[in-house]
Scaffold this motif. Structure first.
Motif, PDB file in Angstrom:
ATOM      1  N   ARG A   1     -49.005  55.999   9.493  1.00  0.00           N
ATOM      2  CA  ARG A   1     -48.097  56.308  10.585  1.00  0.00           C
ATOM      3  C   ARG A   1     -47.688  55.043  11.324  1.00  0.00           C
ATOM      4  NH1 ARG A   1     -50.932  59.874  14.205  1.00  0.00           N
ATOM      5  NH2 ARG A   1     -51.044  61.175  12.368  1.00  0.00           N
ATOM      6  N   LYS A   2     -48.588  54.080  11.425  1.00  0.00           N
ATOM      7  CA  LYS A   2     -48.282  52.816  12.091  1.00  0.00           C
ATOM      8  C   LYS A   2     -47.290  51.993  11.286  1.00  0.00           C
ATOM      9  CE  LYS A   2     -52.548  52.259  14.673  1.00  0.00           C
ATOM     10  NZ  LYS A   2     -53.774  51.458  14.841  1.00  0.00           N
ATOM     11  N   GLN A   3     -47.281  52.154   9.961  1.00  0.00           N
ATOM     12  CA  GLN A   3     -46.370  51.406   9.102  1.00  0.00           C
ATOM     13  C   GLN A   3     -44.940  51.915   9.204  1.00  0.00           C
ATOM     14  OE1 GLN A   3     -47.887  51.714   5.163  1.00  0.00           O
ATOM     15  NE2 GLN A   3     -49.488  50.188   5.494  1.00  0.00           N
ATOM     16  N   GLY A   4     -44.744  53.151   9.535  1.00  0.00           N
ATOM     17  CA  GLY A   4     -43.418  53.740   9.574  1.00  0.00           C
ATOM     18  C   GLY A   4     -43.209  54.652   8.387  1.00  0.00           C
ATOM     19  N   ALA A   5     -42.147  55.431   8.432  1.00  0.00           N
ATOM     20  CA  ALA A   5     -41.921  56.454   7.419  1.00  0.00           C
ATOM     21  C   ALA A   5     -41.683  55.872   6.036  1.00  0.00           C
ATOM     22  CB  ALA A   5     -40.736  57.328   7.824  1.00  0.00           C
ATOM     23  N   CYS A   6     -40.763  54.955   5.899  1.00  0.00           N
ATOM     24  CA  CYS A   6     -40.436  54.440   4.572  1.00  0.00           C
ATOM     25  C   CYS A   6     -41.446  53.412   4.077  1.00  0.00           C
ATOM     26  CB  CYS A   6     -39.046  53.827   4.569  1.00  0.00           C
ATOM     27  SG  CYS A   6     -37.753  55.080   4.577  1.00  0.00           S
ATOM     28  N   ALA A   7     -42.042  52.644   4.963  1.00  0.00           N
ATOM     29  CA  ALA A   7     -43.019  51.644   4.538  1.00  0.00           C
ATOM     30  C   ALA A   7     -44.262  52.300   3.968  1.00  0.00           C
ATOM     31  CB  ALA A   7     -43.387  50.750   5.712  1.00  0.00           C
ATOM     32  N   ALA A   8     -44.604  53.484   4.443  1.00  0.00           N
ATOM     33  CA  ALA A   8     -45.802  54.164   3.980  1.00  0.00           C
ATOM     34  C   ALA A   8     -45.530  55.158   2.856  1.00  0.00           C
ATOM     35  CB  ALA A   8     -46.458  54.902   5.144  1.00  0.00           C
ATOM     36  N   CYS A   9     -44.293  55.330   2.481  1.00  0.00           N
ATOM     37  CA  CYS A   9     -43.934  56.321   1.477  1.00  0.00           C
ATOM     38  C   CYS A   9     -44.402  55.879   0.088  1.00  0.00           C
ATOM     39  CB  CYS A   9     -42.422  56.529   1.470  1.00  0.00           C
ATOM     40  SG  CYS A   9     -41.857  57.789   0.317  1.00  0.00           S
ATOM     41  N   ALA A  10     -44.973  56.789  -0.654  1.00  0.00           N
ATOM     42  CA  ALA A  10     -45.445  56.475  -2.002  1.00  0.00           C
ATOM     43  C   ALA A  10     -44.280  56.269  -2.960  1.00  0.00           C
ATOM     44  CB  ALA A  10     -46.344  57.590  -2.514  1.00  0.00           C
ATOM     45  N   GLN A  11     -43.117  56.819  -2.649  1.00  0.00           N
ATOM     46  CA  GLN A  11     -41.946  56.706  -3.517  1.00  0.00           C
ATOM     47  C   GLN A  11     -40.945  55.698  -2.967  1.00  0.00           C
ATOM     48  OE1 GLN A  11     -40.497  60.685  -3.778  1.00  0.00           O
ATOM     49  NE2 GLN A  11     -42.128  61.344  -5.138  1.00  0.00           N
TER      50      GLN A  11
ATOM     51  N   ALA B   1     -66.754  63.336   5.304  1.00  0.00           N
ATOM     52  CA  ALA B   1     -66.377  61.976   4.915  1.00  0.00           C
ATOM     53  C   ALA B   1     -64.930  61.931   4.432  1.00  0.00           C
ATOM     54  CB  ALA B   1     -67.316  61.453   3.838  1.00  0.00           C
ATOM     55  N   TYR B   2     -64.538  62.905   3.619  1.00  0.00           N
ATOM     56  CA  TYR B   2     -63.155  62.930   3.144  1.00  0.00           C
ATOM     57  C   TYR B   2     -62.180  63.211   4.285  1.00  0.00           C
ATOM     58  CZ  TYR B   2     -58.927  63.903   0.628  1.00  0.00           C
ATOM     59  OH  TYR B   2     -57.643  63.859   0.198  1.00  0.00           O
ATOM     60  N   ALA B   3     -62.557  64.081   5.207  1.00  0.00           N
ATOM     61  CA  ALA B   3     -61.691  64.370   6.351  1.00  0.00           C
ATOM     62  C   ALA B   3     -61.505  63.118   7.206  1.00  0.00           C
ATOM     63  CB  ALA B   3     -62.282  65.499   7.183  1.00  0.00           C
ATOM     64  N   GLY B   4     -62.561  62.371   7.428  1.00  0.00           N
ATOM     65  CA  GLY B   4     -62.441  61.125   8.178  1.00  0.00           C
ATOM     66  C   GLY B   4     -61.584  60.107   7.461  1.00  0.00           C
ATOM     67  N   PHE B   5     -61.771  59.995   6.145  1.00  0.00           N
ATOM     68  CA  PHE B   5     -60.962  59.078   5.348  1.00  0.00           C
ATOM     69  C   PHE B   5     -59.482  59.451   5.425  1.00  0.00           C
ATOM     70  CE2 PHE B   5     -58.899  58.551   1.168  1.00  0.00           C
ATOM     71  CZ  PHE B   5     -58.825  57.164   1.140  1.00  0.00           C
ATOM     72  N   ALA B   6     -59.158  60.712   5.271  1.00  0.00           N
ATOM     73  CA  ALA B   6     -57.766  61.161   5.325  1.00  0.00           C
ATOM     74  C   ALA B   6     -57.172  60.949   6.713  1.00  0.00           C
ATOM     75  CB  ALA B   6     -57.676  62.631   4.928  1.00  0.00           C
ATOM     76  N   PHE B   7     -57.970  61.167   7.747  1.00  0.00           N
ATOM     77  CA  PHE B   7     -57.500  60.985   9.116  1.00  0.00           C
ATOM     78  C   PHE B   7     -57.135  59.523   9.378  1.00  0.00           C
ATOM     79  CE2 PHE B   7     -58.489  60.165  13.622  1.00  0.00           C
ATOM     80  CZ  PHE B   7     -57.553  61.005  14.205  1.00  0.00           C
ATOM     81  N   PHE B   8     -58.014  58.600   9.027  1.00  0.00           N
ATOM     82  CA  PHE B   8     -57.740  57.185   9.268  1.00  0.00           C
ATOM     83  C   PHE B   8     -56.644  56.652   8.358  1.00  0.00           C
ATOM     84  CE2 PHE B   8     -62.029  57.343  11.168  1.00  0.00           C
ATOM     85  CZ  PHE B   8     -61.651  56.946  12.440  1.00  0.00           C
TER      86      PHE B   8
ATOM     87  N   GLY C   1     -54.068  58.429   7.397  1.00  0.00           N
ATOM     88  CA  GLY C   1     -52.845  58.930   8.021  1.00  0.00           C
ATOM     89  C   GLY C   1     -52.433  58.109   9.222  1.00  0.00           C
ATOM     90  N   ILE C   2     -53.403  57.701  10.026  1.00  0.00           N
ATOM     91  CA  ILE C   2     -53.091  56.847  11.180  1.00  0.00           C
ATOM     92  C   ILE C   2     -52.532  55.513  10.719  1.00  0.00           C
ATOM     93  CG2 ILE C   2     -54.141  55.534  13.069  1.00  0.00           C
ATOM     94  CD1 ILE C   2     -56.010  57.888  13.504  1.00  0.00           C
ATOM     95  N   ARG C   3     -53.138  54.924   9.704  1.00  0.00           N
ATOM     96  CA  ARG C   3     -52.676  53.630   9.200  1.00  0.00           C
ATOM     97  C   ARG C   3     -51.255  53.732   8.645  1.00  0.00           C
ATOM     98  NH1 ARG C   3     -56.730  51.949   5.428  1.00  0.00           N
ATOM     99  NH2 ARG C   3     -55.571  53.132   3.897  1.00  0.00           N
TER     100      ARG C   3
END
Length: 58
Positions: A26-36, A13-20, A22-24
């Motif tokens: 990646r679609k946003q772009g590098a800076c839009a998805a960055c936590a910082q 379940a955690y692997a599936g959560f992390a996979f999806f 990451g895909i979401r």
């Protein structure tokens, strides 16, 4: 036996959560998805400075 099934379910379940997630991101772009994003000093996060280039002085 039941403990093994529960552990495997949690791991998959955690692997599936992390996979999806990451895909979401990646679609946003590098800076839009960055936590910082708010405190980032990278030029990709500042659209105004990356679109305006200063001529070299000298």
């Amino acid at each position: 036996m039941i403990a093994d099934i529960v552990i495997l379910t949690v791991v998959f379940a955690y692997a599936g959560f992390a996979f999806f997630r990451g895909i979401r991101k990646r679609k946003q772009g590098a800076c839009a998805a960055c936590a910082q994003q708010q405190s980032c000093a990278a030029s990709c996060c500042d659209s105004a400075s990356s679109s305006t280039k200063q001529p070299p002085s000298g």
